[in-house]
Design a protein around this motif. Structure first.
Motif, PDB file in Angstrom:
ATOM      1  N   ILE A 197      -5.414   7.189 -12.003  1.00  0.00           N
ATOM      2  CA  ILE A 197      -4.529   6.197 -12.302  1.00  0.00           C
ATOM      3  C   ILE A 197      -3.877   5.635 -11.020  1.00  0.00           C
ATOM      4  O   ILE A 197      -3.757   4.590 -10.792  1.00  0.00           O
ATOM      5  CB  ILE A 197      -3.228   6.607 -13.012  1.00  0.00           C
ATOM      6  N   GLY A 198      -3.913   6.667  -9.930  1.00  0.00           N
ATOM      7  CA  GLY A 198      -3.346   6.207  -8.514  1.00  0.00           C
ATOM      8  C   GLY A 198      -4.526   5.231  -7.962  1.00  0.00           C
ATOM      9  O   GLY A 198      -4.209   4.262  -7.296  1.00  0.00           O
ATOM     10  N   LEU A 199      -5.837   5.531  -8.158  1.00  0.00           N
ATOM     11  CA  LEU A 199      -6.888   4.687  -7.462  1.00  0.00           C
ATOM     12  C   LEU A 199      -6.739   3.449  -8.005  1.00  0.00           C
ATOM     13  O   LEU A 199      -7.136   2.336  -7.502  1.00  0.00           O
ATOM     14  CB  LEU A 199      -8.064   5.361  -7.455  1.00  0.00           C
ATOM     15  N   SER A 200      -6.526   3.438  -9.550  1.00  0.00           N
ATOM     16  CA  SER A 200      -6.511   2.109 -10.243  1.00  0.00           C
ATOM     17  C   SER A 200      -5.460   1.245  -9.778  1.00  0.00           C
ATOM     18  O   SER A 200      -5.639  -0.192  -9.841  1.00  0.00           O
ATOM     19  CB  SER A 200      -6.376   2.560 -11.822  1.00  0.00           C
ATOM     20  N   ARG A 201      -4.350   1.927  -9.259  1.00  0.00           N
ATOM     21  CA  ARG A 201      -3.292   1.042  -8.595  1.00  0.00           C
ATOM     22  C   ARG A 201      -3.758  -0.091  -7.710  1.00  0.00           C
ATOM     23  O   ARG A 201      -3.006  -0.901  -7.019  1.00  0.00           O
ATOM     24  CB  ARG A 201      -2.187   1.833  -8.227  1.00  0.00           C
ATOM     25  N   PHE A 202      -4.653   0.372  -6.948  1.00  0.00           N
ATOM     26  CA  PHE A 202      -5.417  -0.207  -5.706  1.00  0.00           C
ATOM     27  C   PHE A 202      -6.410  -1.292  -6.051  1.00  0.00           C
ATOM     28  O   PHE A 202      -6.773  -2.267  -5.241  1.00  0.00           O
ATOM     29  CB  PHE A 202      -5.824   0.508  -4.608  1.00  0.00           C
TER      30      PHE A 202
ATOM     31  N   PHE B 272       1.018  -1.160   0.296  1.00  0.00           N
ATOM     32  CA  PHE B 272       0.067  -0.165  -0.007  1.00  0.00           C
ATOM     33  C   PHE B 272       0.905   1.315  -0.081  1.00  0.00           C
ATOM     34  O   PHE B 272       0.554   2.098  -0.673  1.00  0.00           O
ATOM     35  CB  PHE B 272      -0.907   0.071   0.988  1.00  0.00           C
ATOM     36  N   THR B 273       1.880   1.265   0.751  1.00  0.00           N
ATOM     37  CA  THR B 273       2.931   2.410   0.697  1.00  0.00           C
ATOM     38  C   THR B 273       3.517   2.489  -0.804  1.00  0.00           C
ATOM     39  O   THR B 273       3.546   4.000  -0.999  1.00  0.00           O
ATOM     40  CB  THR B 273       3.920   1.957   1.843  1.00  0.00           C
ATOM     41  N   ASP B 274       3.787   1.542  -1.218  1.00  0.00           N
ATOM     42  CA  ASP B 274       4.204   1.646  -2.476  1.00  0.00           C
ATOM     43  C   ASP B 274       3.356   2.458  -3.384  1.00  0.00           C
ATOM     44  O   ASP B 274       3.778   3.291  -4.338  1.00  0.00           O
ATOM     45  CB  ASP B 274       4.925   0.547  -3.193  1.00  0.00           C
ATOM     46  N   LYS B 275       2.235   2.106  -3.409  1.00  0.00           N
ATOM     47  CA  LYS B 275       1.260   2.481  -4.261  1.00  0.00           C
ATOM     48  C   LYS B 275       0.871   3.853  -4.012  1.00  0.00           C
ATOM     49  O   LYS B 275       0.909   4.781  -4.935  1.00  0.00           O
ATOM     50  CB  LYS B 275      -0.020   1.750  -4.177  1.00  0.00           C
ATOM     51  N   ILE B 276       0.691   4.258  -2.764  1.00  0.00           N
ATOM     52  CA  ILE B 276       0.474   5.620  -2.587  1.00  0.00           C
ATOM     53  C   ILE B 276       1.659   6.540  -2.740  1.00  0.00           C
ATOM     54  O   ILE B 276       1.341   7.615  -3.254  1.00  0.00           O
ATOM     55  CB  ILE B 276      -0.320   6.029  -1.074  1.00  0.00           C
ATOM     56  N   ASN B 277       2.880   6.047  -2.525  1.00  0.00           N
ATOM     57  CA  ASN B 277       4.325   7.064  -2.897  1.00  0.00           C
ATOM     58  C   ASN B 277       4.189   7.265  -4.472  1.00  0.00           C
ATOM     59  O   ASN B 277       4.718   8.245  -4.879  1.00  0.00           O
ATOM     60  CB  ASN B 277       5.335   6.236  -2.310  1.00  0.00           C
TER      61      ASN B 277
ATOM     62  N   VAL C 196      -6.405   5.573   2.708  1.00  0.00           N
ATOM     63  CA  VAL C 196      -6.092   5.763   1.296  1.00  0.00           C
ATOM     64  C   VAL C 196      -6.503   7.033   0.717  1.00  0.00           C
ATOM     65  O   VAL C 196      -5.864   8.032   0.400  1.00  0.00           O
ATOM     66  CB  VAL C 196      -6.342   4.692   0.378  1.00  0.00           C
ATOM     67  N   CYS C 197      -7.987   7.389   0.940  1.00  0.00           N
ATOM     68  CA  CYS C 197      -8.371   8.582   0.662  1.00  0.00           C
ATOM     69  C   CYS C 197      -8.017   9.800   1.356  1.00  0.00           C
ATOM     70  O   CYS C 197      -7.754  10.978   0.760  1.00  0.00           O
ATOM     71  CB  CYS C 197      -9.960   8.656   0.846  1.00  0.00           C
TER      72      CYS C 197
END
Length: 148
Positions: free
Chosen positions: A92-97, A61-66, A112-113
């Protein structure tokens, strides 16, 4: 006289429609704020957030938000950052999750939000255009209000 009023109304309408493509001014301290954001430990217990439900997912999750922070930083440092470009980075960022969405409990989705909102604050973006609501709840509650 009415001709001039019509022209003014038309101009104001067109300017309002083009708001999301207008260039945004990046705050001077955004580079430091992005660095601070990326450096801080995420998904840990703070305020009302109890910490990540599944500890093994924290680095993922950290990698995705970074990555979202890096995307925002690249837009902020570009020649003409626009609201539209930031909106695309949110999408794009939300699609990573998407691949780990089922691993996110309600508190984790809220966190996340909150991270997205922190990034939006860094650049002065006022709205996600409902994208965060759709991520959190599966729909945008504002759309229901518009339909009524």
């Amino acid at each position: 006289m009415t001709k001039y009023i019509k022209i003014i109304v038309l101009f104001l309408t067109l300017s309002a429609c083009g708001q999301n493509v207008m260039e945004m001014k990046t705050p001077e301290n955004s580079t430091e704020k992005f660095a601070e954001f990326i450096a801080k430990k995420k998904f840990v217990e703070e305020n009302y957030y109890p910490g990540i439900a599944n500890e093994k997912m924290r680095p993922i999750f950290t990698d995705k938000i970074n990555s979202v922070a890096s995307d925002f930083k690249s837009v902020a440092e570009s020649e003409n950052p626009t609201e539209k470009k930031y909106q695309e980075k949110i999408k794009i960022g939300l699609s990573r999750f998407a691949d780990v969405y089922m691993e996110l409990d309600t508190e984790d989705r809220e966190r996340v939000c909150t991270y997205f909102e922190e990034l939006m604050d860094i650049v002065g973006l006022e709205s996600s255009n409902g994208q965060l609501n759709k991520f959190m709840y599966g729909f945008d509650p504002n759309e229901l209000i518009k339909e009524k």
